[in-house]
Design a protein around this motif. Sequence first.
Motif, PDB file in Angstrom:
ATOM      1  N   LEU A 140      22.293  -3.141  -3.602  1.00  0.00           N
ATOM      2  CA  LEU A 140      22.160  -2.735  -5.461  1.00  0.00           C
ATOM      3  C   LEU A 140      20.199  -2.553  -4.845  1.00  0.00           C
ATOM      4  O   LEU A 140      19.757  -2.267  -6.138  1.00  0.00           O
ATOM      5  N   ARG A 141      20.135  -4.529  -4.521  1.00  0.00           N
ATOM      6  CA  ARG A 141      18.133  -5.244  -4.858  1.00  0.00           C
ATOM      7  C   ARG A 141      16.951  -3.554  -4.185  1.00  0.00           C
ATOM      8  O   ARG A 141      15.741  -3.073  -4.510  1.00  0.00           O
ATOM      9  N   SER A 142      17.826  -3.057  -2.918  1.00  0.00           N
ATOM     10  CA  SER A 142      17.139  -1.955  -2.570  1.00  0.00           C
ATOM     11  C   SER A 142      17.426  -0.462  -3.041  1.00  0.00           C
ATOM     12  O   SER A 142      15.913   0.060  -3.374  1.00  0.00           O
ATOM     13  N   ASN A 143      17.940   0.189  -3.322  1.00  0.00           N
ATOM     14  CA  ASN A 143      18.392   0.830  -4.014  1.00  0.00           C
ATOM     15  C   ASN A 143      17.330   1.294  -5.572  1.00  0.00           C
ATOM     16  O   ASN A 143      16.527   2.093  -5.824  1.00  0.00           O
ATOM     17  N   GLU A 144      17.841   0.017  -6.423  1.00  0.00           N
ATOM     18  CA  GLU A 144      16.470  -0.341  -7.323  1.00  0.00           C
ATOM     19  C   GLU A 144      15.235  -0.027  -6.976  1.00  0.00           C
ATOM     20  O   GLU A 144      14.282   0.591  -8.069  1.00  0.00           O
ATOM     21  N   ALA A 145      14.904  -1.178  -5.905  1.00  0.00           N
ATOM     22  CA  ALA A 145      13.215  -1.249  -5.488  1.00  0.00           C
ATOM     23  C   ALA A 145      13.240   0.625  -5.069  1.00  0.00           C
ATOM     24  O   ALA A 145      11.605   0.706  -5.602  1.00  0.00           O
ATOM     25  N   ALA A 146      13.940   0.974  -4.493  1.00  0.00           N
ATOM     26  CA  ALA A 146      13.388   2.716  -4.168  1.00  0.00           C
ATOM     27  C   ALA A 146      12.828   3.837  -5.322  1.00  0.00           C
ATOM     28  O   ALA A 146      11.991   3.867  -5.442  1.00  0.00           O
ATOM     29  N   LEU A 147      14.207   3.106  -6.155  1.00  0.00           N
ATOM     30  CA  LEU A 147      14.437   4.355  -7.757  1.00  0.00           C
ATOM     31  C   LEU A 147      12.752   4.133  -8.311  1.00  0.00           C
ATOM     32  O   LEU A 147      12.330   5.342  -9.231  1.00  0.00           O
ATOM     33  N   LYS A 148      12.917   2.700  -8.411  1.00  0.00           N
ATOM     34  CA  LYS A 148      11.058   1.856  -9.561  1.00  0.00           C
ATOM     35  C   LYS A 148       9.874   3.231  -8.778  1.00  0.00           C
ATOM     36  O   LYS A 148       9.163   3.025  -9.075  1.00  0.00           O
ATOM     37  N   TYR A 149       9.902   2.295  -7.102  1.00  0.00           N
ATOM     38  CA  TYR A 149       8.522   2.623  -6.304  1.00  0.00           C
ATOM     39  C   TYR A 149       8.532   4.482  -6.097  1.00  0.00           C
ATOM     40  O   TYR A 149       7.215   5.076  -6.533  1.00  0.00           O
ATOM     41  N   PHE A 150       9.656   4.876  -6.463  1.00  0.00           N
ATOM     42  CA  PHE A 150       9.220   6.197  -6.626  1.00  0.00           C
ATOM     43  C   PHE A 150       8.972   6.871  -7.507  1.00  0.00           C
ATOM     44  O   PHE A 150       8.258   7.703  -7.919  1.00  0.00           O
ATOM     45  N   LEU A 151       9.962   6.553  -8.690  1.00  0.00           N
ATOM     46  CA  LEU A 151       9.486   6.895  -9.919  1.00  0.00           C
ATOM     47  C   LEU A 151       7.911   6.561 -10.786  1.00  0.00           C
ATOM     48  O   LEU A 151       7.094   7.530 -10.745  1.00  0.00           O
ATOM     49  N   MET A 152       7.556   4.979 -10.820  1.00  0.00           N
ATOM     50  CA  MET A 152       6.068   5.611 -10.978  1.00  0.00           C
ATOM     51  C   MET A 152       4.989   5.369  -9.961  1.00  0.00           C
ATOM     52  O   MET A 152       4.151   5.741  -9.737  1.00  0.00           O
ATOM     53  N   VAL A 224       9.793  -4.801  -6.179  1.00  0.00           N
ATOM     54  CA  VAL A 224       9.921  -3.258  -5.068  1.00  0.00           C
ATOM     55  C   VAL A 224       9.748  -4.226  -3.817  1.00  0.00           C
ATOM     56  O   VAL A 224      10.836  -3.723  -2.988  1.00  0.00           O
ATOM     57  N   TYR A 225       8.988  -5.326  -3.222  1.00  0.00           N
ATOM     58  CA  TYR A 225       8.912  -6.582  -2.877  1.00  0.00           C
ATOM     59  C   TYR A 225      10.145  -6.906  -2.517  1.00  0.00           C
ATOM     60  O   TYR A 225      10.639  -7.301  -1.474  1.00  0.00           O
ATOM     61  N   GLU A 226      10.145  -7.407  -3.393  1.00  0.00           N
ATOM     62  CA  GLU A 226      12.051  -8.272  -3.015  1.00  0.00           C
ATOM     63  C   GLU A 226      13.643  -7.910  -2.920  1.00  0.00           C
ATOM     64  O   GLU A 226      13.942  -7.662  -2.414  1.00  0.00           O
ATOM     65  N   GLY A 227      13.078  -6.283  -3.693  1.00  0.00           N
ATOM     66  CA  GLY A 227      14.369  -5.297  -3.101  1.00  0.00           C
ATOM     67  C   GLY A 227      14.241  -4.224  -2.298  1.00  0.00           C
ATOM     68  O   GLY A 227      15.046  -4.343  -1.110  1.00  0.00           O
ATOM     69  N   THR A 228      13.184  -4.680  -1.252  1.00  0.00           N
ATOM     70  CA  THR A 228      12.565  -3.586   0.039  1.00  0.00           C
ATOM     71  C   THR A 228      12.880  -4.958   1.391  1.00  0.00           C
ATOM     72  O   THR A 228      12.982  -5.923   0.411  1.00  0.00           O
ATOM     73  N   PRO A 229      12.914  -4.058   2.438  1.00  0.00           N
ATOM     74  CA  PRO A 229      14.216  -5.326   3.174  1.00  0.00           C
ATOM     75  C   PRO A 229      12.643  -5.744   3.909  1.00  0.00           C
ATOM     76  O   PRO A 229      11.594  -5.414   3.910  1.00  0.00           O
ATOM     77  N   THR A 230      13.034  -6.667   3.960  1.00  0.00           N
ATOM     78  CA  THR A 230      11.886  -7.744   4.845  1.00  0.00           C
ATOM     79  C   THR A 230      10.473  -7.069   5.141  1.00  0.00           C
ATOM     80  O   THR A 230       9.691  -6.999   5.223  1.00  0.00           O
ATOM     81  N   PHE A 231      11.354  -5.563   6.556  1.00  0.00           N
ATOM     82  CA  PHE A 231      10.415  -5.677   7.767  1.00  0.00           C
ATOM     83  C   PHE A 231       9.845  -4.384   7.040  1.00  0.00           C
ATOM     84  O   PHE A 231       8.640  -4.491   7.278  1.00  0.00           O
ATOM     85  N   PHE A 232      10.445  -2.985   5.986  1.00  0.00           N
ATOM     86  CA  PHE A 232       9.486  -2.840   5.902  1.00  0.00           C
ATOM     87  C   PHE A 232       8.531  -3.010   4.294  1.00  0.00           C
ATOM     88  O   PHE A 232       7.989  -2.928   4.308  1.00  0.00           O
TER      89      PHE A 232
END
Length: 472
Positions: A140-152, A224-232
């Motif tokens: 869920l954190r990754s999904n949240e990160a992607a949505l926040k990053y995309f919208l902003m 976004v950094y926290e939710g994104t997989p560490t490698f990316f």
Amino acid sequence: MNSIIVLSVLGLANLFLGFLRSNRLLLPVAMLILLVALGVNYLDWNTGPLSFFSGMLVVDNFSVAFTGIVVVTALLLLPFSQKYVRDGEPNLAEYYSLLLFSLVGAIMLVSYNHLLMLFLGIEILSVAMYVLAGSDKRNLRSNEAALKYFLMGSFFTGVLLFGVALIYGATGTFELSQISAAVQNPAPGFESLTPMLYIGMLIMLVGIGFKVSAAPFHFWTPDVYEGTPTFFAAFMSTVVKTAGFAAFLKLLVQAFPAANAQGVWLPTLTAMCVLTLLIGNVGAVTQTSVKRMLAYSSISHAGYLLIALVAFNGQLYGASANGIMFYSLAYSVATVSAFGVLKLVADARMREDYDGLNGLAKTNPLLAFALTVSMLSLAGIPLTGGFFGKFFIFSAAVENGYIGLVVFAVVMSMVSIYYYLRPIIAMYMRPAEDETTATPVPVGPFQSATLLLLALLTVVLGVLPGLVAGML
């Protein structure tokens, strides 16, 4: 230009490797593609400037140097994706191809000579990162990160494009050199549009400031950094920032170098610099998660890079460009090492807080050593690349009279020592809390060699900075 062709064509070809039943070929093929791109990029050194697409893209030593940094960063980061190979990640070919395509956007950002090419580069880079931020679809954190990053990100892309439109309306051109000429001597009939030009200029600062995590447009970064997989997240923290600041420098030096333009953007950029240093360093002090600390660390380092932009002397091949180039390389090497160790520890111990590092010096001396070197470099301790990165930027600022700004930056650097020492204290001075932290973290020989190479590069940059400094 050759590196763009290589990454685009071979990136598409790499997608077809996804039909293979095994992922074993994907990592070596991706690294081979990056090596080929690095080789053809080197062939362009001292051959430019070469113009492409009617002058919209220019390959010169500036673009070659920064292209080399982003490609080398990606190359050093790839070994830490071995877990995806071992786990049989079904979308690994797509992930690698997206990384290769994002590098195309990064190279366009360091090579553009036209505002439309700047916009295309940002979009190619950003769209790939939107997808990769949400690549862990079950988290869920990754999904949240992607949505926040995309919208902003989409909103601020619109802001940037609006600034581009205003500048075009005020100057009648998208080309950087022609914009510079129009700023200094407006064409007949365009004199009354000067306020529009300055507003567009400031709006562009806002749009690019978001992309490089400069305050007060940084608010997306920690989540976004926290939710994104560490490698990316590591890729986002290094490649995106390096390309963004190279693009930022080109915009200011080649489009808005005139004294009347500096009177508009310079105070704004100085305020952004001070605010970024303050928020990045103070915010990092309060974090309990190592990953969020590295996110705020990324913000703070954007502040140091902004000092070079504030202090530029009007020349693309000057002290500011060399300072940004050296700092970007030293920062990228140290950050890849830090995120690499964090990923290995988090994969084994399922923790990203400071306590998850407890006792790491006993169970994995190599990981502890690599993370220590990277933390010292990020803090700017002597005999590391980070020290000379800050030294070159501070020197450029002092030469141009920004002594107060440098003093403030030095104070913020002293603050950063606190949160960069916390992982070192946890690894060397705190015992393991349970069986999980007392168990050695699995590290492959390829990853061990990469960590040693990263530590060696950090020390070499700190002992022999002349190998890289002054190339431009």
